[in-house]
Structures are given as C-alpha cells and as structure tokens.
Design a protein around this motif. Sequence first.
Motif, PDB file in Angstrom:
ATOM      1  N   ARG A 163       0.691  -0.789   0.273  1.00  0.00           N
ATOM      2  CA  ARG A 163      -0.123  -0.204   0.231  1.00  0.00           C
ATOM      3  C   ARG A 163       1.029   0.942   0.187  1.00  0.00           C
ATOM      4  N   GLN A 164       1.810   1.027   0.651  1.00  0.00           N
ATOM      5  CA  GLN A 164       3.135   2.419   0.943  1.00  0.00           C
ATOM      6  C   GLN A 164       3.467   2.326  -0.157  1.00  0.00           C
ATOM      7  N   HIS A 165       3.502   1.264  -1.437  1.00  0.00           N
ATOM      8  CA  HIS A 165       4.332   1.279  -2.352  1.00  0.00           C
ATOM      9  C   HIS A 165       3.567   2.136  -3.505  1.00  0.00           C
ATOM     10  N   GLY A 166       2.136   2.036  -3.162  1.00  0.00           N
ATOM     11  CA  GLY A 166       1.226   2.805  -3.870  1.00  0.00           C
ATOM     12  C   GLY A 166       0.749   1.334  -4.957  1.00  0.00           C
ATOM     13  N   GLY A 167       0.672   0.339  -4.351  1.00  0.00           N
ATOM     14  CA  GLY A 167       0.081  -0.796  -4.773  1.00  0.00           C
ATOM     15  C   GLY A 167      -1.264  -1.060  -4.931  1.00  0.00           C
ATOM     16  N   ARG A 168      -1.821  -1.456  -5.472  1.00  0.00           N
ATOM     17  CA  ARG A 168      -3.705  -1.985  -5.673  1.00  0.00           C
ATOM     18  C   ARG A 168      -4.428  -2.917  -5.814  1.00  0.00           C
ATOM     19  N   LEU A 169      -3.217  -3.906  -6.022  1.00  0.00           N
ATOM     20  CA  LEU A 169      -3.600  -5.396  -5.828  1.00  0.00           C
ATOM     21  C   LEU A 169      -2.626  -5.620  -5.804  1.00  0.00           C
ATOM     22  N   LEU A 170      -3.185  -6.973  -4.792  1.00  0.00           N
ATOM     23  CA  LEU A 170      -1.815  -8.327  -4.190  1.00  0.00           C
ATOM     24  C   LEU A 170      -2.702  -9.574  -4.963  1.00  0.00           C
ATOM     25  N   LEU A 171      -1.549 -10.422  -5.598  1.00  0.00           N
ATOM     26  CA  LEU A 171      -1.934 -11.324  -6.319  1.00  0.00           C
ATOM     27  C   LEU A 171      -0.847 -12.633  -4.946  1.00  0.00           C
ATOM     28  N   ILE A 172      -2.121 -13.445  -4.964  1.00  0.00           N
ATOM     29  CA  ILE A 172      -0.890 -14.752  -4.334  1.00  0.00           C
ATOM     30  C   ILE A 172      -1.403 -15.955  -5.548  1.00  0.00           C
ATOM     31  N   GLU A 173      -0.550 -16.621  -5.250  1.00  0.00           N
ATOM     32  CA  GLU A 173      -0.879 -18.313  -6.582  1.00  0.00           C
ATOM     33  C   GLU A 173       0.046 -19.016  -5.402  1.00  0.00           C
ATOM     34  N   THR A 174      -0.939 -19.995  -4.706  1.00  0.00           N
ATOM     35  CA  THR A 174      -0.085 -20.867  -4.811  1.00  0.00           C
ATOM     36  C   THR A 174      -1.311 -22.204  -5.185  1.00  0.00           C
ATOM     37  N   ALA A 175      -0.823 -23.778  -4.137  1.00  0.00           N
ATOM     38  CA  ALA A 175      -1.091 -24.901  -5.455  1.00  0.00           C
ATOM     39  C   ALA A 175      -2.309 -25.181  -4.463  1.00  0.00           C
TER      40      ALA A 175
END
Lengths: 163, 163
Positions: free
Chosen positions: B111-123
């Motif tokens: 969020r502090q880096h200006g990120g808007r969407l976080l993706l998490i890929e898992t098995a």
Amino acid sequence: LALSTAALEIGIPTPPDGERLLELARRVKLFSAEDVETIRELWTEFVTKGGDSWYHFLIARRGGEMLGFACYGRRALTESTWDFYWLGVDQNAQGQGIGKVLLREVKESVRQHGGRLLLIETAGKPEFEPTRQFYLHTGCALEARIRDFYAPGDDLFIFTVRL
Amino acid sequence: LALSTAALEIGIPTPPDGERLLELARRVKLFSAEDVETIRELWTEFVTKGGDSWYHFLIARRGGEMLGFACYGRRALTESTWDFYWLGVDQNAQGQGIGKVLLREVKESVRQHGGRLLLIETAGKPEFEPTRQFYLHTGCALEARIRDFYAPGDDLFIFTVRL
C-alpha cells in the motif's frame, strides 16, 4: 493479392533476424513501448543462450519477408506447463491467418518438448477484444479472469490449451 | 511458552540474515528443493540491488530469532499490481500467527508503495489445504483457478487482496 497465395514458412529465427523482429513488434499497435522492451529482453536471452534459453521464438515468413513472430517458454516451478508470451503479426499483414499458423506451430513445438498445458495471458481492455476473439476461435479456452490486473478496468484473461 | 508472549518484530532483512533465512526455507516442509533455489535467487537479487531490487523481503523475529519471512514484488507490465511470492514460517513456530502478521505487513508495505492489487498464487494439492485456508481466513479472495497448472491434479489457486 499475390501475397496471400505465396506459401507461409514457419521457422526458428537466428540472430540476424532480431532487428526486423523488433521493428515488426514496434509497429504492432497493441504493443506498448514497455512491451517491446520486454520482447527485446527475451530476444536477447534467446540469441545469447541458444538451446539453453528459457524463451523460444518462431517466425513466419512469406517470400523471404518476416510477417510475424511468436515467443513462448516453460513456466518455472511447474511440470510441463508452458506460457505463450507474445504473438506479433505485421500491422500490414493482419487478417491473413498468420497468427493462427504461428499458434498452431507453437502448440506443436510445445507438444514436442513434452508440454502438457499452454497458458495465454491477454488483456481485458476494449482494444484487445479481437485478440480475445482470436484465442476463443482457435481452440483456446477462457479459464480464468483477474479483475483490474493490468490497471483499474483492465482485467487479465487467461486462456489455456490442453495438449 | 515464553516464546509466544515475547513481542514479534517485523523488519527488512540485511545481507547477514540470508543464511538463516535460507535455512528456515529449507526446513519448511511444503517447500521443494526447487522452491528453495528460487527463494535463494530472489534473495541474491534483493541483497545485490538493494532499493532497486524487483523483490522485497520482510522477516519476523522474536527475541532475536528469525521465525518467518515474506517475499513480494511488483508484477511486470501492470499498473500497481504486486505479487506475494513466498511466505515461510519456521517449522517449529507454526500456528502462532506469524504468517498472519507477515501478510498484514506485506499488505501495508505494498500500500505504501502505491500498490492497488496483491496477487497470491498457491497450489491445489492436498498438503496445501491449510495454506489455502490461511489465505481465505486472512481477507484474501479466491479469484481464479487453473486446473492442472503445477502438474496433473495440482491446480493453481490465485487469491487477491484489493488494497
């Protein structure tokens, strides 16, 4: 219309093809400058590492002129899953089935490398509607969609081909 | 049970933390040797490039001992989308909420880096069921699934956090 009757030849490019390939990419309206820079990086790895390259390229030629290219490669940390990274057709040679032939040859190459699943990621913005229709009409299945992936309002569409 | 009452400290690791971080990763039962090798590569880029690194790391310490780490970074060719690549908690310190705190701090950093969407890929394989439950119970949404992505029968699950 002589062009469309000459045979299309698909082959593996060599280092001297780089300049034309990148010029072709720069002229594709859907590719941004950042896209072209990424293609340049993958091309550099391809010509530097040869058979050890993570990335593979195929080009389409007609009468000696390069009219399209495809870039694909293994997906890290998977068992026989591949990514179809880029498909570029010369801005003046679109609608002639060149993309379709390149996609078919990429599928065949991936199959020969033991690939089992091919993923194709493309954008959701309106100007990519023909791209999405192309994949839907060439045997690819729309398997997943991530809303707002590229930017707000620009989703990621993931198509798959099971080989 | 003194461990669980000492304060957990989250911070940015420095080069001397690398050895312990990779030892911790090697002991996480869910990580394969190939996973650990990938983490080693991302760590090397992180310590080599510093602030210019594509990859970011956070670690969790309690009483000076490293008990977990997280690795995340920007997704290329997107506008403010980030990937949460790795979350590792010491095999002897699981179930203490360390992963939850690391995830929270990663969200805050993105969020502090200006990120808007976080993706998490898992098995999708059975041994990752607790991992998938963890994300479902910490505010992540299951957004997409690619069948047989990692291997036949082992799907890719993509969770998202909208920041």
